[in-house]
Structure formats: structure tokens, C-alpha cells
Design an enzyme around this catalytic site. Structure first.
Site, PDB file in Angstrom:
ATOM      1  N   ALA A  80       0.755  -1.416  -0.030  1.00  0.00           N
ATOM      2  CA  ALA A  80       0.157   0.306  -0.102  1.00  0.00           C
ATOM      3  C   ALA A  80       0.927   1.264  -0.016  1.00  0.00           C
ATOM      4  O   ALA A  80       0.808   2.020  -1.109  1.00  0.00           O
ATOM      5  CB  ALA A  80      -1.082  -0.152   1.055  1.00  0.00           C
ATOM      6  N   ALA A  81       1.514   1.745   1.099  1.00  0.00           N
ATOM      7  CA  ALA A  81       2.184   2.843   1.266  1.00  0.00           C
ATOM      8  C   ALA A  81       3.235   3.093   0.029  1.00  0.00           C
ATOM      9  O   ALA A  81       3.446   4.333  -0.278  1.00  0.00           O
ATOM     10  CB  ALA A  81       2.689   2.937   2.636  1.00  0.00           C
ATOM     11  N   ARG A 106       2.863  11.418 -10.463  1.00  0.00           N
ATOM     12  CA  ARG A 106       1.916  12.177 -10.840  1.00  0.00           C
ATOM     13  C   ARG A 106       2.371  13.475 -11.132  1.00  0.00           C
ATOM     14  O   ARG A 106       2.095  14.618 -11.812  1.00  0.00           O
ATOM     15  CB  ARG A 106       0.687  11.928 -10.162  1.00  0.00           C
ATOM     16  CG  ARG A 106      -0.063  10.800 -10.550  1.00  0.00           C
ATOM     17  CD  ARG A 106      -1.644  10.819  -9.786  1.00  0.00           C
ATOM     18  NE  ARG A 106      -2.074   9.498 -10.030  1.00  0.00           N
ATOM     19  CZ  ARG A 106      -3.050   8.909  -9.437  1.00  0.00           C
ATOM     20  NH1 ARG A 106      -3.228   9.491  -8.184  1.00  0.00           N
ATOM     21  NH2 ARG A 106      -3.391   7.768  -9.705  1.00  0.00           N
ATOM     22  N   SER A 131       1.026  -4.994  -4.267  1.00  0.00           N
ATOM     23  CA  SER A 131      -0.402  -4.125  -4.252  1.00  0.00           C
ATOM     24  C   SER A 131      -1.324  -4.950  -4.083  1.00  0.00           C
ATOM     25  O   SER A 131      -2.461  -4.580  -4.658  1.00  0.00           O
ATOM     26  CB  SER A 131      -0.448  -3.570  -5.650  1.00  0.00           C
ATOM     27  OG  SER A 131      -1.394  -2.356  -5.497  1.00  0.00           O
ATOM     28  N   CYS A 153      -6.655  -7.193   3.227  1.00  0.00           N
ATOM     29  CA  CYS A 153      -8.034  -7.079   3.853  1.00  0.00           C
ATOM     30  C   CYS A 153      -9.135  -7.988   3.623  1.00  0.00           C
ATOM     31  O   CYS A 153     -10.034  -8.193   4.344  1.00  0.00           O
ATOM     32  CB  CYS A 153      -8.312  -5.640   4.218  1.00  0.00           C
ATOM     33  SG  CYS A 153      -7.121  -4.391   4.494  1.00  0.00           S
ATOM     34  N   ASP A 181       2.511   0.138   7.549  1.00  0.00           N
ATOM     35  CA  ASP A 181       2.661  -0.644   8.959  1.00  0.00           C
ATOM     36  C   ASP A 181       3.884  -0.792   9.563  1.00  0.00           C
ATOM     37  O   ASP A 181       3.953  -1.141  10.722  1.00  0.00           O
ATOM     38  CB  ASP A 181       2.218  -1.878   8.129  1.00  0.00           C
ATOM     39  CG  ASP A 181       0.743  -2.124   7.914  1.00  0.00           C
ATOM     40  OD1 ASP A 181       0.021  -1.419   7.873  1.00  0.00           O
ATOM     41  OD2 ASP A 181       0.407  -3.271   7.771  1.00  0.00           O
ATOM     42  N   ASN A 237      -2.163   4.181   3.118  1.00  0.00           N
ATOM     43  CA  ASN A 237      -2.645   4.915   1.723  1.00  0.00           C
ATOM     44  C   ASN A 237      -2.637   6.479   1.956  1.00  0.00           C
ATOM     45  O   ASN A 237      -1.810   7.013   1.022  1.00  0.00           O
ATOM     46  CB  ASN A 237      -3.873   4.537   1.348  1.00  0.00           C
ATOM     47  CG  ASN A 237      -4.022   3.461   0.338  1.00  0.00           C
ATOM     48  OD1 ASN A 237      -3.283   3.217  -0.705  1.00  0.00           O
ATOM     49  ND2 ASN A 237      -4.515   2.235   0.633  1.00  0.00           N
ATOM     50  N   TYR A 243     -31.478  13.260   6.922  1.00  0.00           N
ATOM     51  CA  TYR A 243     -32.759  12.354   7.509  1.00  0.00           C
ATOM     52  C   TYR A 243     -33.905  11.891   6.144  1.00  0.00           C
ATOM     53  O   TYR A 243     -34.127  12.994   5.536  1.00  0.00           O
ATOM     54  CB  TYR A 243     -33.655  13.155   8.326  1.00  0.00           C
ATOM     55  CG  TYR A 243     -34.945  12.649   8.406  1.00  0.00           C
ATOM     56  CD1 TYR A 243     -34.991  11.249   8.974  1.00  0.00           C
ATOM     57  CD2 TYR A 243     -36.044  13.554   8.650  1.00  0.00           C
ATOM     58  CE1 TYR A 243     -36.397  10.825   9.257  1.00  0.00           C
ATOM     59  CE2 TYR A 243     -37.259  12.761   8.728  1.00  0.00           C
ATOM     60  CZ  TYR A 243     -37.320  11.467   8.925  1.00  0.00           C
ATOM     61  OH  TYR A 243     -38.610  11.073   9.345  1.00  0.00           O
TER      62      TYR A 243
END
Lengths: 560, 560
Positions: free
Chosen positions: A11-12, A22, A39, A43, A290, A312, A433
Site C-alpha cells: 500500500a504505502a 503524477r 499491491s 484485508c 505498517d 494509503n 434524514y
């Protein structure tokens, strides 16, 4: 041309690499991953075992169906990902990383301008006799998921033992149960989810799982595993449990060996220390995911709290800082949500126990109620507990459980905690609501209101644990203000001295009590219990309490 | 002994009465209600018509099953509720209220120390020819719900016409559709939900309802109703529509006659003006619920926004202030959520159109994505649009729609708005992550991130409306970067000049474009579209845009 090397391709690590790309089309970005997969969505593995997901490949696919392999990262993001590549050393002076291809044995030296350590964490493997037997799995890699599921598919698994009643443990217990496997969870501590639930809420969750045939053994220690080649039994300090498969889920440890060897600072939690920019003690080296420690923004304490969501966020922040921004990571709330069969359980901020340990002043309130108007099909109860600073009236933490919509309320409370909201803010919030989604006064507002009423002295609550003690000592009059029909359906077991007087009759039957009596009022969710207390106090009764959360949150036995 | 008189026995009125009682056991509290029912849950009525709820009685029951009638309020709360009792005058000098029992004709004078006006609102009934015909219902009272449902149950209703594509209108359209009745919605304005959705989002919702056989006619004006005794046809300025039943849902007006006659200040919106303590211009007289105006806390403007959730908050605040506290009501966000078949639609804060009218600087971003990991069964797309102040980076408003979990995200955004959160706060929030509930980076954080990328110049979005214009003028190259399989399944209709180049091939096919071309990139949700834009810009292309929300949010026709 900036050179960025990332150690770790889950992830990281990959997120930081993608963010750098980017922002900087020319950077040379290399990701080194020891394993063969990158990747992947670890979970989701319990849901693969439980049969909800057909193929383990799904965890390495993008939503559009592309496989996230090195070719994908090369083509789409121009990132050089090398799998089966073990980093052996970080040379901070030379600013190089030494690595080795585990298949070919090829060694390499990679120069970096910035290094990202995203080495993750590894499950704790207790050094118990028999731990080497086949069929004992740490649930951390898709290979484990494939092995466990194929065992179930082949009908080889009748009895499963899960060690550790934490997140992965209970998700796996659900998966086994769903597949028709007998499952026993063994937890060394005296409650379920010891890391994030207060005692009475954990007890309610345990009551639910037990009623739904997931056997949970608390305060019980595994001593050894027996079997020939494969595991056959788990031996605890209290019994022997047959086991065709064992899942070890007693926690994880951060992988800090490389960082430590490179002389980088390790925090008190044992994870890599980073500043608010996710920099290690060497400003050219970032770390995330982690393997690092976080700051809990409510307690201000360093915590080890590995979560995919946090990893992330780290990745994005590291990427931004590498390209020259100064983006801070504020910290975490140790927010958690977990599904156990049809029960939803969640927590954000600090628990009551943590508030005690931290020596913080606090007040709590626990309320139960339907998650949408009772007349809507699918309306289910949820219970919310708030922990609040009585001076500033600021929220410190929240826990919730129930068959209804818990995750939404936890997210609203997490948003509130992030912004330093008070209970007054919580009540005021103009939440959405409509009958398919919620009641006109949302459960979160009801909970905030209960805290307000406690602080103003109007609402005197008593926890289920204290009520149970009083019950056992025969101290108080227990007043169940539900209708006789409800009382006949289900009631608190072994409740000595209970009177059942429906709320509507109470005003006319006050002479059945003594004004000096200690009265503990309750109902299904304790809203009528609270009305009863108002009536009694209005009539001059001196010592009236309400069981918080009512019968739906009662963690002890009920009679039917 | 304090005397409190409440005019109106639904949400705000009874809530304020109950709050006073809890705080003051001795107060003499009288509630006067013109109708025969009190405290009913009117918002649930479409679901009764739709068949989800068996009995209309459910709307006047407590969750525990008690009927909320005057006897209930007397027994439980010691509140004197008089139904069928019309208040004829408020005498502020004498501090009395004159009322009349509509059944017996008995007249009464009630003295008050504090008066609460909770007279609610009434549906607008347009003075059109034929409006008096049977079968034309305003949907505001359980009697209407019973009449409509019994007509459907008896098979008398084949064609229904709903006038007004607002909340109640679309909920009723769903109810008819669910029961197999042909339904046509006629809306005078040129979009659905004109009060709270921006054009492009309303268009997407209209596309969905049309695809699901709810016929919506926009920009069409009803001129008259025809029939003998019962309605048979609705005549608009464009056509004649057969109608066995008509639902009028073109809005409501606050009931302010009593307040006006008593000389109390009426606000610009036409509703009763109140201060932050819910006091009218006479400090002894409070008002709350659908008859008062509120303040939108983002725009600071007075708004008329009748909502059951707001009415209940008013009630509590009025009750507290009557017993001597000084509790303020902060205002509303005009939050809305509505279910139309399996589509969820919501809004909080201000819309882009409102930002324009208010002359506020703003930036928007719209993102689409699955509401939980794509590998989980039941994962569905949602689209979120944020409106943000570019200077302070504070959130101004949000809209969302999709088949996935929209209400949760709207509630998180409402909490954020209440607390003045920035997009940076939104990204940081430690929301609850587990695969059954959400993705590691929640849709809210993705949306916040998109705004950040816009503000930093990295993300150049184009709305579907502008893209469609460019398409029609043949101005730009449209680059669909999905896989050929996805492209064959569904694609934007009439899209001249589209090239389909899968993202993974783009880096190697850059020579198919001219660097001076205007390129509009997109994919299913525009995440790959954004990657494509990064690749193109990195390669020196000068004018690259991404269609915000991708194909799943595209409000115009698609080909299959």
C-alpha cells in the site's frame, strides 16, 4: 532527474511511488519488493475464504480488471517494480540501497535521492511447541488464504481454531462459520477485541457471537499444538480442542530491521519513528505504512496502528513531500470497524479504559435505539457509547455495535473527532434524514443528548456491569418498565427484585415503592427507563438510575 | 407553577412539551392540535403506499408499540394534549390563547407563561381548473396515504401522475412504481430536484429514473385536470396524460396566520422569524418546526427548509430555553437525502448554483468510484461533487448520488461542514475502513484529493455538460482509455472523434496525437482518465482535460 527508491510494494510503497510520478514525470522511480505479489488487498482475504469472492486474483486487480503487476506499473505509471528482490542494506552515506534478486541471485546497488521505507509488518508467531506443524497459518499473505480455502473446499476442515479475538481473528471466525466449519476462538485476555473495546461492549459482542455459534474462550492461553505432520489439536491451559486448521492472529510487529541497521530512529512502540512529514531521523529517507508509528490525535501518544487506510494516506503524503511540498500528516484516531456475521462493531478515538490510563477526566453515556424509524423494514438496533471531556464537552472517543448501520455513525464521529467537536456540535449537526436511512433524531444526536443530560445531572446512568453487581448483592429495586408482553418474551436472567410496571402505569403506582429506595430503571433500549426515572425523580424519589443501553445492550444472560 | 401552551401536536410541538416536562416536573403543559392525530411520522407515508409498511397505525406508534395518543402523553409525560382543538387567537397582552373544540364547539381560554407555536406547514394547492376533482391528493396527512394505498390495493389505479419532482414527489413515484402502477412525474422547472441539485447531477438522476421506467417530464406545466367526479386526465402545456390518481407535491407553505394576526414578526421567507433561542419577536413566545425560518450556516442566509429532523431539534431547544437555559440553535445545512428506487441521492451545504447566486468564489470537483472494494459483492458506484472555497479551502457544500452508500458520505460531509472543515481535514479523517463497509481511501477522501489536485493545477476537469458541448461542436479529441471489452459493452453515444486507447498502451501510442490537440480523457470513473492526463501532460501535451465522474456519472445517452 530525481532518483526515488521505494522498499516495499504494497500500500504505502506503491502509493508514494505513484504520487511522485503524477507530480514529477521525469523522476526515476524503483520499487523493490521481496515477495512475488505487489499491491494486493490483504484485508479482503477473510471474504475469499468465506466464499464471497471467487478468485484470489481479485486482490491484485484494479477496479477495471487489470492485474497490478510490474508490467502494469511500467506501462501505466512508468515505475520500475522489481519483485522477489530483497533489500539487504541501506547505505545512508553513499545514499545507496543494496538488494538481491531472490531468484537469480543477482546483486544490485541502487543510488537514491530519496528513499521510502514501506516494509510493512509481520504476524507474531509464538514459539510454542508444535508451531511448525502443517495447517497452522498466519493470515498475512494470499497463499494462506488459498491454502485455507482449498482445505475447506475439499471438505478436509471440520474444526478450526482461531487464536486471538482481534480483527483478523474474528473476520476469519466469521469466514469459517459461513462455510459450515466449527470454529473456536481462543483469546488470552479476558475480553474480545482487547485493543479497542471497553469491557461491557466487548461482553455484548461476545454474547452475540456465542449465541451465533462462534465459540469464544476468553482468558485462556494456548500452550502447544499436537499432531503428527499436520496439526490435530490445540492444547490450552484449560482444555484440548480438536483442530484441522489453526489461524494465528495474535498481532503483528513492524518490520524495522533494515531501518534499525541503517541507524534510523525507532520509536517507543517499536515501529520506525517519523515526523509529521513522514520523514525518518534521516530527512532524505521517508517511511510509511505498517512499519511506522503514528500519533493518536486525541491522546497525543505515539501508537502502533497498522491499517490499510492509514498506509494509503502515508503514501500520498510521502509522495508530495518528495516532490517538494510540505504536507503534514496529522495522525490517527485508531478508528476501527469490523463485521462479525450480522453484527457491526466500531470504534474511534480513545476508549474509557484509555481515558483512565491517561488520567483524563471523562464522562460516558451509552444509548441504544433503532438505526432508522422502527416502522421501516430492516430497522435494527445499534448501541453507541461516547467518551467526553466534561470540562470542554469535547468528544474523546466513541464505540458502537449492533445489527444496524454502525459504520456510518463511526464515520460521523470520526469526522467530529478530527475537528474537535463538542457534544453540542454533535447534537446540532444537520445529518441527512429520510426513513430509508435514519431517524429524525439520529443515534449520534441521541447519544450526545444523553451526555448533555448526564452533565446537567438529569440523567443518572448505570453501566450493565455495575447494575449486575447490584443485582447480585440484592441492593436495589430493578424496575422494568416494558409492557407485560415484552417482559414475557425476554427479560434479564437471575434478576432478583425486579418489578415489571409498564411506563404508562407508573405514575399511578408510585406508592408501590419507598422514596428512599435505590431504583434501577430500564426497558428495551432505556428510553422508557429514562422517562421512568424522570417520573420518579419528579415525584421526589432520591436515588434513581437508568441502565445504559437497556436490554438490547445487556451483555449478560437473558431468559426467554 | 409554570404554564406552557403549545400550538401543534406533531414533531416540534410535542418534543418541546416533553422536554419541558423532563426538566420541570411541576409545569402545567397543554398541547392544542387541530387534527385528530398527534405525533405521526409523516415522512414514512410513501413507504406505506409502496407496501413496505403494513399498517398506517405504525406512524403513531412508539418503537415499543404504544400508540402516541393523548392518553399516552397524559400517562407517561403528564402532558394535556387536546386534539380537534383549533386555536383561534393569541392574545399577547393578556397572555392567553383562545381555542375551540371542533367536535363539541366548546370554547376555551388558556393562560400561558410561555407559548410555543408549532403550527407546521401546508402543501401548496395550485388554483388550477379541475383541482377539486376526487383522486387529487396532497400528500401531507395519513388519510391521503390510506386513500391512495387502498385505491392501489383494489386495483383501481393503473396510471398515476405526480406533480413536482421534489422529495415527496419522487418518493411517491417510487411507491407507485413498486406497486406496478404506471407513473409520470411532471416538473415545471427544467430539472429534477430543482431545490437542491446542480444541473448535471439532476440530469444523471433523471437518466436513472427514466431507465427504470419512471417517466419524468421536465419544463412542463400542468394546466388543468379533467374528469367527471374523479380525475381522469392531467393536461399540460405539451400533452394529455391519463391519470387515475394525482399527487400534488409542488411544495409547502408555513402556517403563519395565527402568528401574523398576533403581530409577530414574519421573515423574508414568509415563515415566522425566530432568534437563535427560537424566540419570536415576543420573547415569551417560541416557535419551531415547519412554520419557522432557519439560517443556513454556510450562506448565512435565512431559508425556509421544513424537515422532521430540524423540527425535533427545535423542540428540544425550545424546551430547554423555556425552563431557563440559554441554548442556541446554530442553523441548518439544508441537508437532504432521498431514495429513488435503488438510487440514493443526497446533498448538504450549498450547491454550485447557490455559490454563483451568492457571488462566492468556489471550485468544484466530481469523482466517481465504488463504495467499497470492487472485489466485495454488493460494491456499487457512487459519485460525489464537492463545492469548495479556493482561498480558505473550506468545504461549502456537497452532492452525491449512486446505487452505493450515499447517506454515509453525506453525513460525514455534513459533520465536516458543521465544523468548518477544509479539504485537507477531509482527506486526513481517519474514517472506518474494512472491506464490508468501505475502501482504504474513502470516496470522501478521493473527492477532497481531486479538489486539491485541481487547486494545485494537476487536475483539469471538465463537466459532462461542457464535454457534451465540445462533442457537439467537434472541438476536441475524446480519449476513452478503457479496455476494448469495456468499450464494446457501453460507450458515450454520438461521441464524434472518440479514440479508444487502453491506458496501458497510451505511453507507446502518444504519436497518434498532436501535442497541440485539445484532448478530453475519460474512463468508467475517470481515475484512468486522470492517469492518462498525467501521462499526456508529462509528455508535453498542452491542453488535456478529464471528464469529471466518468461514464458512470455521464448524464446523457450511452450506446450498448
Amino acid at each position: 532527474m530525481k532518483k526515488v527508491v521505494v522498499i516495499g510494494g504494497v500500500a504505502a510503497g506503491l502509493k508514494s511511488a505513484a504520487k511522485v510520478r503524477r507530480e514529477d514525470p521525469t523522476a526515476q522511480i524503483t520499487v523493490l519488493e521481496r515477495g512475488s505479489l505487489i499491491s494486493y488487498g490483504a484485508c479482503g482475504m477473510p471474504y475469499y475464504v468465506g466464499g464471497l469472492i471467487a478468485e484470489v486474483d481479485e486482490f491484485v486487480k484494479t477496479p477495471a480488471g487489470s492485474i497490478r503487476n510490474p508490467g502494469f506499473f511500467k506501462n501505466v505509471k512508468d515505475i520500475d517494480v522489481r519483485t522477489k528482490t530483497l533489500v539487504t542494506e541501506i547505505n545512508r552515506e553513499a545514499k545507496t540501497v543494496a538488494a538481491k534478486n531472490l531468484e537469480t541471485g543477482e546483486e544490485m546497488q541502487l543510488p537514491y535521492d530519496n528513499l521510502v521505507i514501506a516494509t510493512g509488518a509481520s504476524p507474531v508467531r509464538p514459539p510454542l511447541p508444535g508451531i511448525e506443524l502443517k495447517g497452522i497459518h498466519q493470515f498475512w499473505h494470499p497463499d494462506d488464504a488459498v491454502a485455507v480455502r482449498s482445505g475447506i473446499d475439499k471438505g478436509q476442515i471440520k474444526n478450526a481454531v482461531v487464536i486471538g479475538a482481534g480483527l483478523v481473528g474474528m473476520e476469519m471466525a466469521e469466514a469459517f462459520k459461513t462455510r459450515g466449519v466449527n470454529v473456536t476462538v481462543v483469546e488470552m485476555q479476558d475480553q474480545m477485541f482487547p485493543a479497542f473495546l471497553d469491557t461491557e461492549i466487548a461482553a455484548s459482542v461476545t454474547k452475540f457471537t456465542t449465541e451465533n455459534s462462534i465459540n469464544v474462550l476468553l482468558g485462556e492461553k494456548v500452550e502447544r499444538f499436537t499432531g503428527d505432520d499436520r496439526v490435530k489439536e490445540v492444547v490450552t491451559d484449560k482444555r484440548v480442542i480438536p483442530a484441522d486448521i489453526v489461524i494465528l492472529s495474535i498481532g503483528v510487529r513492524p518490520n524495522v530491521e533494515l531501518a534499525k541497521a541503517a541507524g534510523l530512529a525507532i520509536g517507543k512502540t517499536g515501529a520506525i519513528a517519523v515526523n509529521e512529514y513522514m520523514q525518518t531521523s534521516d530527512p532524505d529517507i521517508y517511511a510509511g505504512g505498517d512499519c511506522v508509528e503514528n500519533t493518536n490525535i486525541i491522546s497525543g501518544k505515539k501508537v502502533f496502528a497498522p491499517m490499510g487506510s492509514t498506509a494509503n494516506k502515508h503514501g500520498r503524503i510521502i509522495g508530495e513531500n518528495i516532490v517538494g511540498k510540505r504536507t503534514e500528516f496529522r495522525g490517527v484516531l485508531n478508528t476501527v470497524v469490523v463485521k462479525v456475521l450480522h453484527l457491526n462493531v466500531g470504534k474511534t478515538g480513545i476508549t474509557e479504559r484509555e481515558a483512565q490510563v491517561l488520567g483524563l477526566p471523562y464522562v460516558t453515556a451509552m444509548v441504544a435505539g433503532p438505526d432508522k424509524p422502527h416502522y421501516m423494514p430492516g430497522s435494527k438496533p445499534i448501541t453507541i457509547k461516547l467518551i467526553v471531556d466534561p470540562e470542554s464537552r469535547k468528544l474523546l472517543g466513541a464505540q458502537a455495535f449492533g445489527e444496524g448501520e454502525v459504520a456510518k455513525r463511526i464515520d460521523v464521529l470520526a469526522a467530529a473527532l478530527t475537528m474537535g467537536a463538542t457534544i453540542d456540535d454533535l447534537f446540532d449537526m444537520d445529518l441527512a434524514y429520510a426513513p430509508p436511512y435514519s431517524s429524525p433524531i439520529d443515534n449520534v444526536a441521541v447519544a450526545a443528548n444523553a451526555v448533555m443530560n448526564k452533565l446537567s445531572g438529569k440523567f443518572k446512568g448505570i453501566s450493565a456491569l455495575s447494575a449486575k453487581e447490584k443485582m447480585e448483592q440484592g441492593q436495589a429495586v430493578f424496575l422494568d418498565v416494558r409492557s407485560p408482553e415484552e417482559y414475557n418474551q425476554i427479560r434479564i436472567a437471575d434478576c432478583r427484585g425486579t418489578q415489571n410496571i409498564p411506563l404508562g402505569q407508573l405514575r399511578n403506582r408510585l406508592d408501590e415503592f419507598n422514596k428512599e429506595d435505590e431504583i434501577v430503571a430500564f426497558c428495551k433500549i432505556s428510553l422508557r427507563g429514562y422517562e421512568a426515572a424522570c417520573i420518579l425523580e419528579g415525584a421526589g424519589f432520591k436515588d434513581v438510575k437508568v441502565i445504559e443501553g437497556g436490554i438490547v445492550s445487556w451483555p449478560f444472560a437473558c431468559e426467554k
